[in-house]
Design a protein around this motif. Structure first.
Motif, PDB file in Angstrom:
ATOM      1  N   ARG A 257       0.971  -1.254  -0.063  1.00 40.96           N
ATOM      2  CA  ARG A 257       0.000   0.093   0.023  1.00 40.96           C
ATOM      3  C   ARG A 257       0.721   1.130  -0.090  1.00 40.96           C
ATOM      4  O   ARG A 257       0.294   2.300   0.439  1.00 40.96           O
ATOM      5  CB  ARG A 257      -0.689   0.046   1.294  1.00 40.96           C
ATOM      6  N   ASN A 258       2.013   1.145  -0.655  1.00 36.20           N
ATOM      7  CA  ASN A 258       2.872   2.299  -0.392  1.00 36.20           C
ATOM      8  C   ASN A 258       2.308   3.544  -1.220  1.00 36.20           C
ATOM      9  O   ASN A 258       2.729   4.797  -0.933  1.00 36.20           O
ATOM     10  CB  ASN A 258       4.480   1.918  -0.850  1.00 36.20           C
ATOM     11  N   HIS A 259       1.612   3.327  -2.338  1.00 36.44           N
ATOM     12  CA  HIS A 259       1.174   4.369  -3.049  1.00 36.44           C
ATOM     13  C   HIS A 259       0.211   5.005  -2.272  1.00 36.44           C
ATOM     14  O   HIS A 259      -0.134   6.388  -2.658  1.00 36.44           O
ATOM     15  CB  HIS A 259       0.376   3.755  -4.463  1.00 36.44           C
ATOM     16  N   ASP A 260      -0.441   4.564  -1.231  1.00 45.63           N
ATOM     17  CA  ASP A 260      -1.350   5.527  -0.407  1.00 45.63           C
ATOM     18  C   ASP A 260      -0.764   6.409   0.477  1.00 45.63           C
ATOM     19  O   ASP A 260      -1.608   7.601   0.666  1.00 45.63           O
ATOM     20  CB  ASP A 260      -1.871   4.415   0.928  1.00 45.63           C
ATOM     21  N   LEU A 261       0.579   6.778   0.267  1.00 43.06           N
ATOM     22  CA  LEU A 261       1.400   7.898   0.789  1.00 43.06           C
ATOM     23  C   LEU A 261       0.906   9.121   0.167  1.00 43.06           C
ATOM     24  O   LEU A 261       0.713  10.356   0.532  1.00 43.06           O
ATOM     25  CB  LEU A 261       2.720   7.676   0.687  1.00 43.06           C
ATOM     26  N   PHE A 262       0.788   8.946  -1.200  1.00 40.45           N
ATOM     27  CA  PHE A 262       0.394  10.109  -1.930  1.00 40.45           C
ATOM     28  C   PHE A 262      -1.008  10.724  -1.671  1.00 40.45           C
ATOM     29  O   PHE A 262      -1.442  11.963  -1.468  1.00 40.45           O
ATOM     30  CB  PHE A 262       0.403   9.885  -3.438  1.00 40.45           C
ATOM     31  N   LYS A 263      -1.922   9.750  -1.413  1.00 43.18           N
ATOM     32  CA  LYS A 263      -3.326  10.161  -0.697  1.00 43.18           C
ATOM     33  C   LYS A 263      -3.250  10.969   0.535  1.00 43.18           C
ATOM     34  O   LYS A 263      -3.625  11.918   0.725  1.00 43.18           O
ATOM     35  CB  LYS A 263      -4.366   9.176  -0.805  1.00 43.18           C
ATOM     36  N   LEU A 264      -2.460  10.258   1.321  1.00 43.25           N
ATOM     37  CA  LEU A 264      -2.165  10.668   2.900  1.00 43.25           C
ATOM     38  C   LEU A 264      -1.674  12.433   2.827  1.00 43.25           C
ATOM     39  O   LEU A 264      -2.338  13.180   3.524  1.00 43.25           O
ATOM     40  CB  LEU A 264      -1.168   9.795   3.556  1.00 43.25           C
ATOM     41  N   LEU A 265      -0.992  12.591   2.150  1.00 45.15           N
ATOM     42  CA  LEU A 265      -0.050  13.907   1.859  1.00 45.15           C
ATOM     43  C   LEU A 265      -0.903  14.852   1.202  1.00 45.15           C
ATOM     44  O   LEU A 265      -0.681  16.086   1.146  1.00 45.15           O
ATOM     45  CB  LEU A 265       1.144  13.829   1.469  1.00 45.15           C
ATOM     46  N   ASP A 266      -1.744  14.393   0.689  1.00 41.58           N
ATOM     47  CA  ASP A 266      -2.915  15.266  -0.032  1.00 41.58           C
ATOM     48  C   ASP A 266      -4.229  15.521   0.768  1.00 41.58           C
ATOM     49  O   ASP A 266      -4.974  16.285   0.182  1.00 41.58           O
ATOM     50  CB  ASP A 266      -3.433  14.722  -1.423  1.00 41.58           C
ATOM     51  N   MET A 267      -4.346  15.252   2.036  1.00 46.88           N
ATOM     52  CA  MET A 267      -5.486  15.271   2.824  1.00 46.88           C
ATOM     53  C   MET A 267      -5.142  16.626   3.575  1.00 46.88           C
ATOM     54  O   MET A 267      -4.422  17.160   3.760  1.00 46.88           O
ATOM     55  CB  MET A 267      -5.367  14.197   3.997  1.00 46.88           C
ATOM     56  N   ASP A 268      -6.419  17.321   3.831  1.00 46.32           N
ATOM     57  CA  ASP A 268      -6.575  18.567   4.489  1.00 46.32           C
ATOM     58  C   ASP A 268      -5.804  18.509   5.978  1.00 46.32           C
ATOM     59  O   ASP A 268      -4.949  19.466   6.361  1.00 46.32           O
ATOM     60  CB  ASP A 268      -8.015  18.703   5.096  1.00 46.32           C
ATOM     61  N   LEU A 269      -5.780  17.219   6.850  1.00 46.45           N
ATOM     62  CA  LEU A 269      -4.839  17.130   7.832  1.00 46.45           C
ATOM     63  C   LEU A 269      -3.811  16.077   7.440  1.00 46.45           C
ATOM     64  O   LEU A 269      -4.073  14.901   7.956  1.00 46.45           O
ATOM     65  CB  LEU A 269      -5.729  16.715   9.087  1.00 46.45           C
ATOM     66  N   PRO A 270      -2.703  16.247   7.038  1.00 53.56           N
ATOM     67  CA  PRO A 270      -1.682  15.321   6.527  1.00 53.56           C
ATOM     68  C   PRO A 270      -0.974  14.578   7.801  1.00 53.56           C
ATOM     69  O   PRO A 270      -1.067  15.437   8.802  1.00 53.56           O
ATOM     70  CB  PRO A 270      -0.634  16.128   5.776  1.00 53.56           C
ATOM     71  N   PRO A 271      -0.458  13.682   7.698  1.00 51.22           N
ATOM     72  CA  PRO A 271       0.142  12.872   8.749  1.00 51.22           C
ATOM     73  C   PRO A 271       1.337  13.409   9.230  1.00 51.22           C
ATOM     74  O   PRO A 271       2.082  14.240   8.646  1.00 51.22           O
ATOM     75  CB  PRO A 271       0.656  11.559   8.207  1.00 51.22           C
ATOM     76  N   SER A 272       1.380  13.393  10.714  1.00 48.53           N
ATOM     77  CA  SER A 272       2.716  13.785  11.404  1.00 48.53           C
ATOM     78  C   SER A 272       4.043  13.067  11.028  1.00 48.53           C
ATOM     79  O   SER A 272       5.059  13.807  11.026  1.00 48.53           O
ATOM     80  CB  SER A 272       2.540  14.095  12.910  1.00 48.53           C
TER      81      SER A 272
END
Length: 470
Positions: free
Chosen positions: A216-231
């Motif tokens: 699921r490494n490609h999910d990183l692109f979705k995560l960083l495009d969120m309104d509240l990105p990961p810490s």
């Protein structure tokens, strides 16, 4: 990158160290605290570096002065002298916070994003937790999100159980990509963990940590495009991912100020640390690693499908080679494989190695030997230190025990308590993956045309050990 490289050449000239052996020992010490080039000195606390006894105090004092010089935002030039360094320090007051510390407090950006080579240093997450109920809740725990196959006994379940045991940490939610069985549903309900289907459905309070499974490494692109990105994000070992793809993930995370780490627990394993300490004490650059898995041949097809042996079984050893010895593709001067200890097969149309043995020698004289065995009677690891005569002088055995949990505790502690921890960044993973592809290309050549490695030292010792266990 060679161990004695041009990135530090100006530093050693400035300090006035004439001995190559001392330079080597100092650079090994620097890499152990995540310093790979001069710019990394801006983020370094000099007292965290443990130099060997051969390094004179005057050299250490000068080194600390240069670190302070970099922390204040100055940089060495080709013609810089120690007098220039001291003059720059005396001409301006030291700010309340160094630029390095200030930058880390402003964002959770990892130090490894500031350099070309990997920097194995976790960063603190600051500021209040953004909670659904109140924005003034103290920053008391880290919210963990696990993305992957979380069915019972799968990799995601393993993460779920371990993070649940760590203080100042709670599993906030799970995105399960496999079959959602009754055990997972029951566990999530009992622990008040959200079980969601898509990343878009998530709204996770900060500080948070996203743990992403290998598929699921490609999910990183979705995560960083969120309104509240990961810490912060932790990736599992790469498996089938390519260097280009992992490098793109790393760069994308860097552009979005998101620290990105790799779940490689080998770097904190006791036998690895014992081997490194013994090698330093003996002033030898010859070390060997033997990694055994107990995968039965009936399940070898599944193992083959998860990635080549150099990207799976041998990969943690390559991470250690990069992280602690500074080995890169460019630094290798000689590569040898051992046909007598190598076994490859074709299963369900996939050809790969059940066991592979090879040796890498760098331009600076570092000699690292690796034996990776998927089909051993028992799972274990072995580290050995070899003298100049090729004899094994130290041996450290290790059975896997809680190293995954130990690495996770380090990561959580570094994020929540601002402690100085050595952790494997994904930049290290990129270099290790480049090594894996380099080794794989050598193995793809006809084994008969390759020079077999000698039977002295590591090869003799481990050949006998392997035969005794079969």
């Amino acid at each position: 990158m060679d161990i004695h490289n041009t990135k530090f050449e100006k530093l050693w000239t400035l300090i006035g160290i004439p001995d190559e052996a001392i330079i080597h020992q100092m650079e090994v010490s620097l890499r152990r605290v995540g310093v790979y080039n001069l710019d990394d000195l801006a983020f370094l606390i000099p007292k965290d570096v443990v130099f060997p006894s051969m390094v004179k105090p005057v050299f250490i004092r000068k080194f600390g002065t240069v670190c302070e010089f970099y922390a204040q935002g100055h940089r060495l030039k080709e013609d810089s002298t120690m007098q220039d360094v001291l003059q720059a320090l005396n001409s301006a007051p030291i700010p309340p916070q160094s630029p390095a510390h200030s930058k880390l407090q402003q964002s959770p950006k990892s130090r490894d994003m500031q350099s070309e080579m990997p920097v194995a240093q976790a960063v603190p997450i600051s500021g209040p937790v953004v909670s659904e109920d109140t924005s003034s809740t103290p920053n008391t725990h880290l919210n963990v999100v696990i993305i992957g196959d979380c069915a019972q006994y799968k990799r995601g379940w393993h993460h779920l159980e371990q993070f649940s045991k760590i203080e100042k940490c709670r599993v906030h939610s799970v995105i399960n990509i496999g079959t959602t069985d009754e055990s997972l549903t029951s566990h999530c309900q009992k622990k008040n963990i959200l079980l969601v289907e898509k990343i878009e459905h998530l709204s996770v309070p900060q500080p948070n940590l996203y743990v992403i499974g290998p598929s699921r490494n490609h999910d990183l692109f979705k995560l960083l495009d969120m309104d509240l990105p990961p810490s912060c994000v932790m990736l599992d070992l790469p498996g089938t991912i390519t260097v280009k793809a992992l490098d793109a993930l790393s760069n994308f995370a860097a552009d979005n100020d998101c620290p990105l780490y790799m779940n490689c627990s080998r770097v904190v394993a006791p036998y690895v640390q014992q081997t490194l300490e013994a090698a330093t004490a003996q002033s030898t650059l010859r070390v060997g690693w033997y990694h055994r898995q107990d995968i039965p041949m009936t399940r070898m097809a599944e193992a083959f499908s998860k990635g080549r042996i150099f990207h799976t079984t041998a990969f943690p050893d390559l991470v250690v080679a990069v992280m602690y010895f500074g080995v890169t593709v460019e630094s290798i001067s000689r590569f040898q494989l051992n046909p007598g200890m190598t076994n490859y097969q074709t299963i369900n149309g996939i050809t790969d190695y059940v066991r592979a043995a090879f040796m890498m020698t760098t331009h600076s004289g570092v000699e690292l030997s690796v034996i990776a065995d998927r089909n051993a009677p028992t799972a274990s690891c072995l580290g050995v230190v070899i003298n100049d005569q090729g004899d094994v002088i130290n041996q450290f055995d290790h059975l896997h025990s809680h190293c995954d949990l130990k690495l996770k505790r380090r990561l959580v502690r570094s994020l929540m308590e601002n402690t100085n921890e050595i952790l494997p960044s994904v930049r290290i993973g990129v270099e290790a993956l480049r090594l894996a592809e380099y080794v794989g290309k050598h193995f793809e050549k006809n084994l008969k045309d390759m020079q077999p490695a000698d039977k002295s030292g590591l090869w003799r010792r481990l050949s006998n050990r392997l035969q005794q266990n079969q």
